[in-house]
Design an enzyme around this catalytic site. Structure first.
Site, mmCIF file in Angstrom:
data_model
loop_
_atom_site.group_PDB
_atom_site.id
_atom_site.type_symbol
_atom_site.label_atom_id
_atom_site.label_comp_id
_atom_site.label_asym_id
_atom_site.label_seq_id
_atom_site.Cartn_x
_atom_site.Cartn_y
_atom_site.Cartn_z
ATOM 1 N N ASP A 87 0.668 -0.899 -0.035
ATOM 2 C CA ASP A 87 -0.545 0.270 0.041
ATOM 3 C C ASP A 87 0.996 1.209 -0.044
ATOM 4 O OD1 ASP A 87 0.807 -0.646 3.027
ATOM 5 O OD2 ASP A 87 -0.517 0.229 3.036
ATOM 6 N N GLU A 182 0.403 -1.388 5.374
ATOM 7 C CA GLU A 182 0.672 -1.021 6.620
ATOM 8 C C GLU A 182 1.540 0.818 7.112
ATOM 9 O OE1 GLU A 182 5.009 0.862 7.988
ATOM 10 O OE2 GLU A 182 3.653 1.573 6.025
#
Ligand SMILES: [Zn+2]
Length: 417
Positions: A87, A182
């Site tokens: 991400d 994350e």
């Protein structure tokens, strides 16, 4: 410097991965927080399978895992793992990224074409001093690049490719993993440590070449709640106790020149009020508390308690209560029990011709959470710089070095078993 097969592979993969918009969303309740992350995660499964990691798969929460089979005859080589997150930060658009390779950069200003005001300058980026002659990759000026952490993703896949192509290199079983979310602090939430089955792992999510991060903050949150007494303002004389004023007095008493994020650096800790829920009857102040040692957290919490008690003593009838919650702990507490995890990383970095640069992170990482979940996980450099920014960059040569460190680590763990 001539281009090697590994550099071509890691750069080609990186340039492809950054075109996938994988921004995470802290307001989403699902896992992964955005479905678009699954597109890249599924692509990674297909790529791992194509490299010969036949068990590669993605679970329903978006976590990808795969296995590079052992090549060693030794039976006692610990299983190690390498991790990266797919991400990108919600703080900056990651849609329509157009990566640009500035080959053999000579130190000139790099003007990003889609916003001529976005200029990467040597004078403003000390990390660029080590990059003269290298191939610098940037975005085009309107988006982040996504080197955080697609540089790490590309490095792990390129290392897997290299190891699968070189079965003559002795190593134990090596696990690779790719995780969602994350950037919104949830990357470790649904990570199945048992299924991953490694003794330790390394996240590839650090910045400068040679960097090895083995310490993070220890973190608590603390809520200080002031109870006052509300009445009709027209009838308030001698009965109303306005908790908003009590809380304002308390905040006024906080030190102004120390113990805050804006006055500390290096290994200093702090407390930081960041949310206020206020009404006349009841007002609570939420703090984050940070230090590198757990005892330092307790000291800071005791100081806040002392200041709050002094405050209510000055406001007749007001009372105060406290709630402390643990957020995460310095991963060094875990890594100190497994010194070889760090020692082998230092050796792998040295064998790549670099000096290990150790550094304590003023924050938490997925690795700090995973370390306390039973998977000791320090953080290695991926080369990503100016992260979460439109001026984000990475060099092809740093990514290549990172692949080299991953391969070296696999060798070192085998040799020393
Ligand atoms: Zn990252």
């Amino acid at each position: 410097m001539p281009e090697t097969a590994t550099r071509l592979s890691v750069v080609e993969r990186f340039l492809r991965y950054v075109t996938y918009d994988t921004q995470s969303d802290e307001n989403s309740k699902t896992c992964p927080s955005t479905a678009k992350q699954l597109v890249l995660l599924d692509l990674l499964v297909a790529e791992l399978k194509a490299l010969g990691l036949t068990d590669a798969s993605r679970d329903e929460n978006g976590y990808v895992m795969g296995t590079i089979p052992a090549t060693t005859r030794k039976k006692n080589v610990p299983v190690i793992g390498f991790l990266a997150h797919v991400d990108t930060s919600p703080e900056q658009s990651g849609a329509g990224v157009k990566p640009i390779v500035h080959k053999g950069w000579r130190g000139q200003d790099i003007v990003l074409p889609d916003d001529p005001k976005a200029v990467l300058k040597l004078a403003e980026n000390s990390e660029l001093k080590e990059q003269i002659g290298n191939d610098i990759i940037t975005a085009s000026g309107t988006t982040l690049l996504g080197a955080d952490n697609k540089a790490g993703v590309a490095e792990v896949v390129a290392a897997a490719e290299f190891l699968m192509a070189h079965p003559e290199i002795p190593h134990g079983t090596v696990k690779v993993g790719f995780t969602p979310d994350e950037e919104i602090g949830r990357g470790a939430d649904k990570f199945d440590v048992k299924k991953f089955g490694a003794f330790c792992a390394y996240t590839l999510d650090g910045q400068t070449r040679g960097m090895l991060e083995i310490e993070t903050f220890s973190a608590d949150s603390m809520t200080v709640t002031f109870q006052g007494f509300n009445t009709h303002p027209g009838l308030a004389k001698d009965t109303m106790i306005n908790s908003i004023k009590v809380a304002a007095d308390f905040i006024h008493r906080l030190p102004k020149d120390r113990l805050s994020p804006e006055t500390t650096s290096g290994r200093e800790g702090f407390f930081h009020p960041y949310v206020l829920n206020a009404s006349v009857d009841r007002t609570s102040v939420k703090f984050i508390v940070r230090d590198f040692v757990t005892a330092g957290l307790a000291e800071k919490e005791a100081m806040l308690e002392q200041l709050a008690r002094e405050t209510v003593a000055a406001w007749a009838g007001a009372t105060v209560t406290f709630k402390v919650e643990e957020s995460y702990r310095n991963m060094k507490e875990v890594l100190d029990r497994h010194p070889q995890v760090v020692e082998h990383a230092r050796e792998a970095i040295r064998r790549a011709g670099l000096e290990p640069r150790e550094h304590a992170i003023r924050g938490g990482t997925d690795g700090s959470r995973l370390s306390f979940m039973g998977l000791p996980t320090p953080n290695l450099f991926a080369g990503e710089q100016n992260i979460h920014s439109r001026l984000e960059w990475v060099s092809a040569q740093d990514m290549e070095k990172s692949v080299e460190v991953i391969v070296n680590l696999c060798r070192v763990w085998e040799e020393r078993a």
